[in-house]
Design a protein around this motif. Sequence first.
Motif, PDB file in Angstrom:
ATOM      1  N   HIS A   1      71.970  43.712  46.875  1.00 61.11           N
ATOM      2  CA  HIS A   1      72.350  44.445  45.658  1.00 61.11           C
ATOM      3  C   HIS A   1      72.460  43.549  44.432  1.00 61.11           C
TER       4      HIS A   1
ATOM      5  N   CYS B   1      73.229  52.229  46.271  1.00 62.28           N
ATOM      6  CA  CYS B   1      74.591  51.797  45.910  1.00 62.28           C
ATOM      7  C   CYS B   1      74.993  52.383  44.553  1.00 62.28           C
TER       8      CYS B   1
ATOM      9  N   CYS C   1      68.232  46.970  42.176  1.00 56.61           N
ATOM     10  CA  CYS C   1      68.717  45.969  43.151  1.00 56.61           C
ATOM     11  C   CYS C   1      67.530  45.397  43.934  1.00 56.61           C
TER      12      CYS C   1
HETATM   13 ZN   LIG Z   1      72.080  48.354  45.270  1.00 52.74          ZN
END
Ligand SMILES: [Zn+2]
Length: 413
Positions: free
Chosen positions: A258, A270, A275
């Motif tokens: 991430h 997320c 990411c």
């Molecule tokens: Zn992420």
Amino acid sequence: MIKNEIKLELEFLYEKTLEGTVNAKKRKQDQYRRIISHLYYNGVASIAEIVKTAKMSQPLVASLVEDLLGFGVILENGIGESIGGRRPNLYCMNPEYQYVVGVDINLHTLNLAVFDLNNQLIYREEFKEFELENSSEYCQALIGKINVALDNINIGREKVLAAGISIPGLVDAENGLTHTHLSFAEEGLRAYLNRKLGFPILLDNDARTMALGEKAFGKAKDKKNVLCLNLSNGIGLGMILNGELHSGKNGFAGEFGHILIDPEGTLCNCGKIGCLETLTSGKILVRQIKEGIEKGQESFLAKYQDEGKKIDLRAVVDAILAGDQFAIDQLNKMCEYLGKGLVTLIHLLNPEMIIIGGRLAQAGKYIISPVSMWMNKYAMDKISSETELVNSDLLDDAALMGTMANVMKKIFK
Ligand SMILES: [Zn+2]
């Protein structure tokens, strides 16, 4: 604040079997632990050998060994070579004294194992379709599988030292809490499973558990600074720094998947944009291959689609190993982002080794070669030339072996 402190000891070390004041019991526990630790990590030893590492007198070790034989936690194991005088008796752990249950929870599959105290897998089963859901029903099914496993190999619950659990996502190992998956129970996953199963539970994030497995049983053994990547559908990272597993303040260290790579990129699961995991992960590889095939790209995997078989990461890795050019090309492209990400880690942490684990590690040279090429391109030579990039040889067993390592590390804390 410790919400659910865990108590974990070999059965005979629980205070009820020992006599004396609190301090006397503690001292005795520590002395016993030093002897068992030596036997666990060295296999077989004589009293003279134990004396050297346990730093206790010969008569004391001899008397403690007698006690341990009485408790049944260690066994006599033949006679050793003479180093002058009488040939010494040898001792080892009693592998059947207690057992450790290993549980490797993945997004789509579940691996279960039972280990004896010689680290031998006496039971192992993979459940290929076991979708992870945030529900008590999932946990009930999991508990059912554990109970069936123990019944199948005829092991009573009182013989279980602990269960070690590996689970993806954010995990606060110290407090036994999971924040991404199986967070439904108010008391926390560890307390919930402990209440339902009746034996101690230890849990940690999957990549960190794999790193513990690599440290105890794999290529990170005897190494001090090693990064262990879990490349499956997502990207996880377990860091061994200065010989210890690095967890960070809340146990969330290692969210390498991430880190921001492309601010103009796509939405990650997320909630953030761009990411690393949105550019390079098993999930993305599968998606890109499917899209190519839809557009008429030639590939072994196109046949899969025609036959109505599922194109998943396992199928993609098989196609790569069979030399499928399109699948190899897609993996190569992905490796540039991964290589760039790893270079940041190398520059920051100066590791001696990076171990690639997880499903994609099974692609062997097809992943190692392109990643090392990109690492060589972007890294400062002086730093990167000291970093070895290797595939895990524990592969699918890394997380399970890590659960065992986690439990035993706690025992000999
Ligand atoms: Zn992420």
